[in-house]
Structures are given as structure tokens and as C-alpha cells.
Design an enzyme around this catalytic site. Structure first.
Site, short mmCIF file in Angstrom:
data_model
loop_
_atom_site.label_atom_id
_atom_site.label_comp_id
_atom_site.label_asym_id
_atom_site.label_seq_id
_atom_site.Cartn_x
_atom_site.Cartn_y
_atom_site.Cartn_z
N SER A 149 -48.23 15.88 60.90
CA SER A 149 -48.16 14.42 60.91
C SER A 149 -49.09 13.81 59.88
O SER A 149 -48.72 12.85 59.19
CB SER A 149 -48.50 13.89 62.31
OG SER A 149 -49.87 14.04 62.63
N GLY A 173 -48.83 20.24 65.01
CA GLY A 173 -48.19 18.92 65.00
C GLY A 173 -49.06 17.88 64.32
O GLY A 173 -48.58 17.07 63.53
N TYR A 174 -50.35 17.91 64.62
CA TYR A 174 -51.28 16.96 64.02
C TYR A 174 -51.36 17.17 62.51
O TYR A 174 -51.32 16.20 61.73
CB TYR A 174 -52.66 17.13 64.66
CG TYR A 174 -53.68 16.13 64.20
CD1 TYR A 174 -53.74 14.85 64.75
CD2 TYR A 174 -54.61 16.45 63.20
CE1 TYR A 174 -54.69 13.93 64.34
CE2 TYR A 174 -55.56 15.53 62.78
CZ TYR A 174 -55.59 14.28 63.35
OH TYR A 174 -56.53 13.36 62.92
N ALA A 175 -51.47 18.43 62.08
CA ALA A 175 -51.55 18.71 60.64
C ALA A 175 -50.28 18.24 59.93
O ALA A 175 -50.35 17.65 58.84
CB ALA A 175 -51.78 20.20 60.41
#
Length: 253
Positions: free
Chosen positions: A161, A157-159
Site C-alpha cells: 500500500s 499489505g502495508y508495504a
């Protein structure tokens, strides 16, 4: 040095309570800007960021807003516009990271990270950017990541985003560069902050990361003072759509 002066400007810094955002807010105040700060749990008065800004002789106004809650974000934007009509500089630094292998990465993790790190950034940029366009002047600075370029491990999810933040930076710059609004991003490398605490506590990962950084050290929040002032000031007036890596040389390795 007048190229770097922010005297007479007002900057909104999200995610300003600690780490990189705190250092950025302090740097902008040192350059002459008044600061509006917002974080999910920012104290209404007496915060560390307020103390540092006021120590520079600049004014400070603080807000609390959970960027994963779109209703709360819309209410914050409405209140901000009513109380602070002109924002010259927007620093989109608020963000979160939730670690879980992709096969077990929950919907809740995904939704919270994407909403906080990408959707909220777009809404804030769209609304304040519209005002900047009407005035024909403004600076928007996103906090991207090395994972705007790489995939990372256990942080899908972080990557996603942060990859989106990199592309959003370019998309907005393409539309707004000719209308007086600069949109750029800063991509931190491996920095000693809360977000990297798990990595720094893992001896194998920490050693592998440090071994790849040509500068030979983890970054510190203070390493972002110069870059944010540059991108917020007249010194960067011909810089648009740039994702500036501040990574100790990691991406050049």
C-alpha cells in the site's frame, strides 16, 4: 514568513485523532488554516484535535469515517462537499497496519490495508482534486512510509500500500502540476506512535532500529509540523511529486 502562512485556507486532515495526524492538524492551524478532521472513531465534539485547533483560534469541524468501507467513504465525501464546499489542502494521513507473515497473511488483512491505505486515498484525492483543478489551486499531501522504498517484515499489505502511495503521488503530480495543484508525500521513519508499538516493545528489533538511525532517536509526531506546513504553503509551490523522508537520516545510512 508569509510564504508559510495558511491564513484563509481550509485543510482536511484524515487520520487526525492521534499521532502524526494530530500533530499535522495542529501545525496547519498554527499556520492559520481552519481544519476539517476525519478519523474512524473521531468524537463529534470535544476531541483532542478539536481542542488543539481551537486553541490556535481556528475553526474545526470533525467527522467519523471508516476508510476501509468504500460506501461510507463515498457518503462522507458527499456530505463534506455539501457542508464544506472548498478544501484548499488535503492531507491523506489515515492508515492502518496489520502484521502477519506473508505465508499466513489473510485476504481480510490484505483487503483492509489496501482499501484503507491506498484505494481510499485515491478516491478522496480524485474527488477533491477535481475541485482543486477547477479552481486552479490546491495542495495534496500523502503520508507515505519508509516501506514506500523498502519491503519491511511481516507487513506485505502495508508495504504494498505504501509503495503504491509513493507511485500515486508521482502519477497525480505528473498530471496536475501544470494545473496549479501540488501533490507530494511525507515518508515517516520510525516514529513513536501506535503503529510502531509492537516494534518498540521488542527489545532486539528496537535496538537494531535505533542503532541504524543517525539522529540517535525515534521520531516524534511533532517532527512533522514543519514538513506539512512547508508542503501545504506557497513555500513549496515549485515542489511536485516529491516523497520527503522525515526519518532521522535512516534512508541515507
Amino acid at each position: 514568513m508569509s510564504l508559510f502562512s495558511l491564513a484563509g485556507r481550509t485543510a482536511l486532515v484524515t487520520g487526525c485523532k492521534r499521532g502524526i495526524g494530530l500533530a499535522m492538524a495542529e501545525a496547519l492551524a498554527e499556520a492559520g488554516a481552519d481544519i476539517i478532521g476525519v478519523s474512524a472513531t473521531l468524537e463529534p465534539s470535544g476531541s483532542e484535535v478539536e481542542k488543539r485547533v481551537r486553541a490556535q483560534g481556528r475553526s474545526f469541524r470533525g467527522y467519523a469515517c471508516d476508510f476501509s468501507d468504500r460506501t461510507a467513504l463515498r457518503a462522507f465525501i458527499a456530505r463534506l462537499r455539501a457542508e464544506v464546499p472548498v478544501i484548499d489542502i488535503l492531507v491523506n494521513n489515515a492508515g492502518t497496519i496489520l502484521r502477519q507473515p506473508a505465508a499466513e497473511h489473510s485476504d481480510e488483512y490484505w483487503d483492509k490495508v489496501i482499501e484503507t491505505n491506498l484505494s481510499a486515498q485515491f478516491l478522496l484525492s480524485r474527488e477533491l482534486g477535481r475541485d482543486m483543478l477547477a479552481r486552479g489551486r490546491g495542495k495534496i499531501i500523502f503520508t507515505a512510509s519508509l516501506l514506500s522504498f523498502q519491503g519491511g517484515i511481516n507487513v506485505p499489505g502495508y508495504a504494498a500500500s505504501k509503495g503504491g502511495v509513493g507511485q500515486l503521488t508521482k502519477a497525480l503530480a505528473n498530471e496536475w502540476a501544470g494545473r496549479g495543484v501540488n501533490v507530494n508525500a511525507i515518508a515517516p521513519g520510525y516514529i513513536s506512535t501506535d503503529n510502531t508499538e509492537a516494534l518498540r516493545k521488542d527489545p532486539a528489533r528496537a535496538a537494531a532500529i535505533l542503532g541504524r538511525i543517525p539522529a540517535g532517536r525515534w521520531g516524534e509526531p511533532a517532527d512533522f509540523k514543519g514538513p506539512v506546513v512547508f508542503l501545504a504553503s506557497a513555500a513549496s509551490d515549485y515542489v511536485h511529486g516529491e516523497v520527503l523522508t522525515v526519518d532521522g537520516g535512516w534512508m541515507g545510512r
